[in-house]
Enzyme design. Structure first.
Site, PDB file in Angstrom:
ATOM      1  N   CYS A 185       0.889  -1.184   0.000  1.00  0.00           N
ATOM      2  CA  CYS A 185       0.000   0.000   0.000  1.00  0.00           C
ATOM      3  C   CYS A 185       0.912   1.214   0.000  1.00  0.00           C
ATOM      4  O   CYS A 185       1.163   1.807   1.043  1.00  0.00           O
ATOM      5  CB  CYS A 185      -0.853   0.060   1.252  1.00  0.00           C
TER       6      CYS A 185
ATOM      7  N   GLY B 297       1.157   4.395  -1.587  1.00  0.00           N
ATOM      8  CA  GLY B 297       0.965   5.835  -1.770  1.00  0.00           C
ATOM      9  C   GLY B 297       1.037   6.609  -0.466  1.00  0.00           C
ATOM     10  O   GLY B 297       0.552   6.116   0.533  1.00  0.00           O
ATOM     11  N   PRO B 298       1.616   7.790  -0.452  1.00  0.00           N
ATOM     12  CA  PRO B 298       2.220   8.535  -1.567  1.00  0.00           C
ATOM     13  C   PRO B 298       3.669   8.169  -1.859  1.00  0.00           C
ATOM     14  O   PRO B 298       4.280   8.752  -2.748  1.00  0.00           O
ATOM     15  CB  PRO B 298       2.118   9.996  -1.101  1.00  0.00           C
TER      16      PRO B 298
ATOM     17  N   GLY C  80       6.574   7.609   0.402  1.00  0.00           N
ATOM     18  CA  GLY C  80       7.745   7.928   1.232  1.00  0.00           C
ATOM     19  C   GLY C  80       8.534   6.673   1.597  1.00  0.00           C
ATOM     20  O   GLY C  80       9.757   6.619   1.433  1.00  0.00           O
ATOM     21  N   LYS C  81       7.811   5.640   2.059  1.00  0.00           N
ATOM     22  CA  LYS C  81       8.533   4.433   2.484  1.00  0.00           C
ATOM     23  C   LYS C  81       9.016   3.645   1.276  1.00  0.00           C
ATOM     24  O   LYS C  81      10.078   3.029   1.330  1.00  0.00           O
ATOM     25  CB  LYS C  81       7.655   3.574   3.407  1.00  0.00           C
TER      26      LYS C  81
ATOM     27  N   GLU D  57      -0.223   0.307  -5.266  1.00  0.00           N
ATOM     28  CA  GLU D  57      -1.130   1.283  -4.640  1.00  0.00           C
ATOM     29  C   GLU D  57      -2.463   1.227  -5.362  1.00  0.00           C
ATOM     30  O   GLU D  57      -2.505   1.181  -6.589  1.00  0.00           O
ATOM     31  CB  GLU D  57      -0.493   2.685  -4.721  1.00  0.00           C
TER      32      GLU D  57
ATOM     33  N   ASP E 239      -5.253  -3.566  -6.304  1.00  0.00           N
ATOM     34  CA  ASP E 239      -5.769  -3.810  -4.964  1.00  0.00           C
ATOM     35  C   ASP E 239      -4.845  -4.789  -4.238  1.00  0.00           C
ATOM     36  O   ASP E 239      -4.707  -5.941  -4.677  1.00  0.00           O
ATOM     37  CB  ASP E 239      -7.189  -4.378  -5.065  1.00  0.00           C
TER      38      ASP E 239
ATOM     39  N   ASP F  78       1.931  -1.000   4.966  1.00  0.00           N
ATOM     40  CA  ASP F  78       1.750   0.251   5.719  1.00  0.00           C
ATOM     41  C   ASP F  78       0.273   0.588   5.529  1.00  0.00           C
ATOM     42  O   ASP F  78      -0.099   1.319   4.623  1.00  0.00           O
ATOM     43  CB  ASP F  78       2.667   1.331   5.150  1.00  0.00           C
TER      44      ASP F  78
ATOM     45  N   CYS G 275       0.225   4.151  11.162  1.00  0.00           N
ATOM     46  CA  CYS G 275       0.560   5.402  11.848  1.00  0.00           C
ATOM     47  C   CYS G 275      -0.580   5.695  12.809  1.00  0.00           C
ATOM     48  O   CYS G 275      -1.104   6.803  12.869  1.00  0.00           O
ATOM     49  CB  CYS G 275       0.841   6.547  10.888  1.00  0.00           C
TER      50      CYS G 275
HETATM   51  C1  LIG Z   1      -0.796   4.696   5.225  1.00  0.00           C
HETATM   52  S1  LIG Z   1      -0.876   4.955   3.522  1.00  0.00           S
HETATM   53  C2  LIG Z   1       0.700   4.380   2.989  1.00  0.00           C
HETATM   54  C3  LIG Z   1       1.780   5.406   3.167  1.00  0.00           C
HETATM   55  C4  LIG Z   1       3.037   5.053   2.426  1.00  0.00           C
HETATM   56  N1  LIG Z   1       3.589   3.786   2.867  1.00  0.00           N
HETATM   57  C5  LIG Z   1       4.117   6.100   2.551  1.00  0.00           C
HETATM   58  O1  LIG Z   1       5.046   5.931   3.348  1.00  0.00           O
HETATM   59  O2  LIG Z   1       4.041   7.091   1.836  1.00  0.00           O
HETATM   60  C6  LIG Z   1      -1.948   3.699   3.002  1.00  0.00           C
HETATM   61  C7  LIG Z   1      -2.151   3.639   1.498  1.00  0.00           C
HETATM   62  O3  LIG Z   1      -2.894   2.454   1.235  1.00  0.00           O
HETATM   63  C8  LIG Z   1      -3.695   2.678   0.104  1.00  0.00           C
HETATM   64  N2  LIG Z   1      -4.708   1.626   0.041  1.00  0.00           N
HETATM   65  C9  LIG Z   1      -5.947   1.594   0.589  1.00  0.00           C
HETATM   66  N3  LIG Z   1      -6.558   0.444   0.282  1.00  0.00           N
HETATM   67  C10 LIG Z   1      -5.694  -0.275  -0.469  1.00  0.00           C
HETATM   68  C11 LIG Z   1      -5.761  -1.525  -1.097  1.00  0.00           C
HETATM   69  N4  LIG Z   1      -6.854  -2.286  -1.013  1.00  0.00           N
HETATM   70  N5  LIG Z   1      -4.693  -1.946  -1.792  1.00  0.00           N
HETATM   71  C12 LIG Z   1      -3.584  -1.179  -1.906  1.00  0.00           C
HETATM   72  N6  LIG Z   1      -3.476   0.032  -1.339  1.00  0.00           N
HETATM   73  C13 LIG Z   1      -4.510   0.471  -0.624  1.00  0.00           C
HETATM   74  C14 LIG Z   1      -4.204   4.077   0.324  1.00  0.00           C
HETATM   75  O4  LIG Z   1      -4.661   4.645  -0.873  1.00  0.00           O
HETATM   76  C15 LIG Z   1      -2.959   4.767   0.899  1.00  0.00           C
HETATM   77  O5  LIG Z   1      -2.246   5.361  -0.133  1.00  0.00           O
END
Ligand SMILES: C[S@@+](CC[C@H](N)C(=O)[O-])C[C@H]1O[C@@H](n2cnc3c(N)ncnc32)[C@H](O)[C@@H]1O
Length: 494
Positions: free
Chosen positions: A304, A306-307, A309-310, A329, A355, A373, A426
């Site tokens: 997961c 987006g955006p 950073g990790k 993402e 997904d 994440d 987080c």
């Molecule tokens: C907590 S953020 C991740 C932050 C990211 N690791 C960073 O450090 O920038 C969670 C992300 O999961 C995505 N997300 C939500 N449901 C998801 C799914 N079913 N599959 C993949 N990504 C998903 C969201 O759109 C969001 O961008």
């Protein structure tokens, strides 16, 4: 009323220095920008940290006017609960929920100027009344005048002492003075208790949530060193960065615009909380076991991303180890942001829109390391998202926690035997952290929960204090100066 208070870092305004018509106009423009931002947050679900800078740019507000508008918006949003408790005692018995929402927001903004910034009361009252008159009408402006005069009759300490006397329940008192919804206070208390932290720390945690964090940069390994980044900070921003507390990749800024740094523009470095850096570094440092064929690691997955950073930090480490990272993402616009963050790593990082719940079934046993994440309430990052504590509701939890379980389940299928999954949020909310891990692991014999504290020690070369009994890691703003990141490391048995 001349002292600056905790949670208010705004510049002095409206008194003690020359004020001419031009300065007053600029101050009014800043207040109008702040009021417009608060309205956008209230009515269009805008994020203050995105809406305000855009508006400041469009209106040409810079320097101390931009700083004043920023403090007005952030302080008003952060301390809304505290100001509501005070305003409720100044409305002559009229409940706040019966006020016109724009009037209430402007009253909060006025209260912040009086009690949280060093704006002289008369200036704060008259400017707020003008705004109410212009935006809502004359009738409401008379009411606003009376309310804000009542607010200004006591200083903040006297108000807080009054609230202490009138709100005997400790949790309700802390919710009011430290400006958190009651359900969030309850959740944070439970999380601290589960981490064996003393009860008195709750107030420290809530206070830390109201303290804007320093901007922290990440120097992505192999792309730029922290020394090179520090040199750029000195050259470009005219100040020295300070190393992070633990992450060898972290550099803290005292101020200035990180976007003006060449390394940030080129995606060799980025802005990233040190807690986020630590969890990514810990995943990279966790011990994997050789797979059935004993080959070298070759594929990592950020489920997961987006955006991004990790992904950018993990991708940089992956590139050094000649490993490929797939950043997945679900939201296309967030996948685009991942592409931007990983722009310097095109050779070793692929970004895919999809997904994450489907990856485990589609690609079982493929990846050596997987980061989940997970989307969460974000209750661990309240310092940097001033409106989020008011937007989140307990009713968000069931949907999020079932998604978290599915994503973690999918990651455990996607990882190969001997590989490691990092489950990260987080948020320290127990329903999103240990409860998810325990639920997903229940009845599974093929997963070992690793001591995430050990991986953190390997990653940082030092022992991060106050991590409790393990095996999971929970970081805290008041103890570690980071977001309240949670990390569990799970290894699929070989
Ligand atoms: C907590 S953020 C991740 C932050 C990211 N690791 C960073 O450090 O920038 C969670 C992300 O999961 C995505 N997300 C939500 N449901 C998801 C799914 N079913 N599959 C993949 N990504 C998903 C969201 O759109 C969001 O961008």
């Amino acid at each position: 009323m001349s002292e600056q208070r905790p949670g208010s870092r705004g510049p002095r305004r409206g008194g003690g220095r020359p004020t001419g018509p031009r300065r007053r106009e600029a101050a009014d423009a800043a207040r109008t920008a702040a009021a417009d931002t608060l309205e956008a947050v209230a009515t269009s679900d805008a994020y203050a940290n995105l809406a305000l800078p855009k508006l400041l740019r469009e209106r040409g507000l810079t320097g101390r006017d931009a700083a004043f508008a920023t403090e007005l918006v952030y302080g008003t949003l952060r301390l809304r609960g505290r100001y509501d408790a005070i305003l409720a005692r100044c409305t002559n018995g009229r409940p706040l929920d019966q006020l016109d929402p724009p009037v209430l927001d402007l009253l909060r903004m006025g209260a912040h100027q009086i009690l949280g910034m060093r704006v002289p009361s008369h200036a704060a009252v008259s400017q707020t009344v003008n705004l109410v008159r212009a935006r809502v009408g004359t009738g409401a402006s008379g009411f606003a005048n009376a309310v804000l005069r009542a607010v200004g009759r006591q200083d903040l300490d006297t108000w807080l002492a009054q609230l202490r006397e009138e709100i005997p329940d400790d949790g309700a008192y802390l919710a009011a003075v430290e400006s958190h919804p009651a359900w969030v206070v309850r959740a944070l208390r439970s999380s601290l208790r589960a981490a064996d932290r003393p009860g008195a720390e709750l107030a420290e945690l809530l206070e830390a949530d109201n303290t804007p964090p320093a901007v922290t940069l990440v120097a992505r390994p192999g792309l730029v060193s922290t020394e090179e980044l520090a040199e750029q900070v000195t050259q470009t921003l005219g100040e020295r960065g300070t190393p992070g507390s633990w992450a060898p990749t972290a550099l803290r800024l005292a101020g200035g615009d990180p976007a003006s740094l060449p390394a940030v523009r080129d995606a060799l470095a980025g802005v990233q909380d040190e807690g986020s850096q630590l969890v990514a570094l810990a995943l990279a440092a966790a011990e994997t076991l050789p797979g059935p064929d004993g080959e070298q690691e070759s594929r990592w997955l950020d489920l997961c991303a987006g955006p991004g950073g990790k992904s950018a930090l993990l991708g940089a480490i992956a590139a050094e180890r000649e490993v490929h990272l797939l950043a997945n993402e679900v939201a296309p616009h967030r996948a685009r942001l991942v592409r931007q963050s990983t722009a310097a790593l095109r050779e070793s990082v692929d970004v895919r829109t999809g997904d994450g719940r489907e990856v485990g079934e589609a690609e079982p046993g493929v990846y050596d390391r997987v980061l989940v994440d997970a989307p969460c309430t974000g209750l661990g990052a309240l310092r940097r998202r001033p409106e989020s504590r008011w937007r989140r509701q307990p009713s968000d939890l069931p949907g999020l926690t079932s998604l978290q379980r599915e994503l973690l389940g999918s990651a455990l299928e996607a990882v190969r035997p001997g590989g490691v999954v990092a489950y990260v949020t987080c948020s320290p909310h127990l329903a999103e952290t240990s409860a998810v891990v325990e639920d997903v692991l229940r009845g599974r014999e093929d997963v070992t929960r690793l001591d995430a504290r050990e991986a953190l020690t390997v990653a940082t070369g030092t022992e991060v204090p106050d991590l409790g009994e393990g095996p999971d890691v929970q970081l805290w703003p008041h103890l570690h100066g980071t977001d309240a990141m949670f990390l569990a490391l799970l290894r699929k048995n070989a």
